[in-house]
Scaffold this motif. Structure first.
Motif, PDB file in Angstrom:
ATOM      1  N   LEU A   1      41.683  31.435  66.152  1.00 25.21           N
ATOM      2  CA  LEU A   1      41.843  30.497  65.221  1.00 25.21           C
ATOM      3  C   LEU A   1      41.144  29.204  65.727  1.00 25.21           C
ATOM      4  O   LEU A   1      40.592  28.124  65.160  1.00 25.21           O
ATOM      5  CB  LEU A   1      43.203  29.990  64.717  1.00 25.21           C
ATOM      6  N   TRP A   2      41.122  28.842  67.098  1.00 26.54           N
ATOM      7  CA  TRP A   2      40.800  27.636  67.605  1.00 26.54           C
ATOM      8  C   TRP A   2      39.303  27.367  67.202  1.00 26.54           C
ATOM      9  O   TRP A   2      38.867  26.234  66.937  1.00 26.54           O
ATOM     10  CB  TRP A   2      40.973  27.499  69.146  1.00 26.54           C
ATOM     11  N   ARG A   3      38.679  28.431  67.115  1.00 28.08           N
ATOM     12  CA  ARG A   3      37.011  28.073  66.637  1.00 28.08           C
ATOM     13  C   ARG A   3      37.040  27.488  65.138  1.00 28.08           C
ATOM     14  O   ARG A   3      35.697  26.760  65.323  1.00 28.08           O
ATOM     15  CB  ARG A   3      36.564  29.737  66.654  1.00 28.08           C
ATOM     16  N   SER A   4      37.742  27.783  64.345  1.00 27.22           N
ATOM     17  CA  SER A   4      37.656  26.893  63.199  1.00 27.22           C
ATOM     18  C   SER A   4      37.983  25.418  63.156  1.00 27.22           C
ATOM     19  O   SER A   4      37.285  24.647  62.589  1.00 27.22           O
ATOM     20  CB  SER A   4      38.614  27.539  62.249  1.00 27.22           C
ATOM     21  N   MET A   5      38.509  25.023  64.406  1.00 22.10           N
ATOM     22  CA  MET A   5      38.595  23.660  64.746  1.00 22.10           C
ATOM     23  C   MET A   5      37.263  22.771  64.807  1.00 22.10           C
ATOM     24  O   MET A   5      36.979  21.760  64.112  1.00 22.10           O
ATOM     25  CB  MET A   5      39.599  23.179  66.036  1.00 22.10           C
ATOM     26  N   ASN A   6      36.247  23.642  65.403  1.00 18.81           N
ATOM     27  CA  ASN A   6      34.669  23.006  65.397  1.00 18.81           C
ATOM     28  C   ASN A   6      34.104  22.919  64.113  1.00 18.81           C
ATOM     29  O   ASN A   6      33.454  21.990  63.762  1.00 18.81           O
ATOM     30  CB  ASN A   6      33.991  23.859  66.268  1.00 18.81           C
TER      31      ASN A   6
ATOM     32  N   LYS B   1      41.465  25.318  56.992  1.00 17.77           N
ATOM     33  CA  LYS B   1      40.826  26.415  57.255  1.00 17.77           C
ATOM     34  C   LYS B   1      41.595  27.427  56.510  1.00 17.77           C
ATOM     35  O   LYS B   1      42.846  27.740  56.766  1.00 17.77           O
ATOM     36  CB  LYS B   1      40.547  26.755  58.606  1.00 17.77           C
TER      37      LYS B   1
ATOM     38  N   HIS C   1      43.533  17.867  60.122  1.00 14.87           N
ATOM     39  CA  HIS C   1      42.905  19.304  60.209  1.00 14.87           C
ATOM     40  C   HIS C   1      43.957  20.417  60.464  1.00 14.87           C
ATOM     41  O   HIS C   1      44.679  20.171  61.400  1.00 14.87           O
ATOM     42  CB  HIS C   1      41.811  19.509  61.236  1.00 14.87           C
TER      43      HIS C   1
ATOM     44  N   TYR D   1      44.379  34.737  67.707  1.00 16.29           N
ATOM     45  CA  TYR D   1      43.978  33.853  68.827  1.00 16.29           C
ATOM     46  C   TYR D   1      42.448  33.424  68.599  1.00 16.29           C
ATOM     47  O   TYR D   1      42.227  32.760  69.904  1.00 16.29           O
ATOM     48  CB  TYR D   1      43.998  34.803  70.003  1.00 16.29           C
TER      49      TYR D   1
ATOM     50  N   GLN E   1      45.319  24.859  59.741  1.00 13.01           N
ATOM     51  CA  GLN E   1      44.924  26.201  59.294  1.00 13.01           C
ATOM     52  C   GLN E   1      46.086  26.550  58.353  1.00 13.01           C
ATOM     53  O   GLN E   1      47.320  26.145  58.695  1.00 13.01           O
ATOM     54  CB  GLN E   1      44.655  27.288  60.091  1.00 13.01           C
TER      55      GLN E   1
END
Length: 96
Positions: A80-85, A43, A12, A78, A14
């Motif tokens: 971007l971490w949300r797209s991991m889910n 992403k 995974h 900052y 981005q």
């Protein structure tokens, strides 16, 4: 060696760099002995026209699975971490 029926590893990431992403896929393809054992999930931002154009082409020409999500970039870099889910939601349910 028989092909695996589904990917066993999911990568995974981005990306907003089409040339580097294509190079990554080229290198992944060259280094895999079992090409169907991996899936790549990326992403991309919904306003990144170059990546939006590139991804369907890469999906059709690779021996492994390439999936992507295309969403706005909330909170800038900052967030971007949300797209991991979101990427976890579309990965093959049988991968490690």
């Amino acid at each position: 060696m028989a092909s695996t029926p589904h990917p066993i590893v999911s990568v995974h990431m981005q990306s907003n760099r089409p040339e580097q992403f294509t190079l990554f896929l080229d290198r992944m393809e060259a280094s895999l002995s079992e090409k169907t054992a991996v899936e790549i999930i990326v992403k991309i931002d919904d306003d990144d026209d170059r990546m939006i154009e590139l991804l369907p082409t890469e999906q059709s020409r690779r021996p492994f699975v390439v999936k992507y999500i295309c969403t706005p970039l909330p909170d800038g870099f900052y967030g971007l971490w949300r797209s991991m889910n979101e990427m976890l939601e579309i990965c093959d349910p049988d991968v490690y």
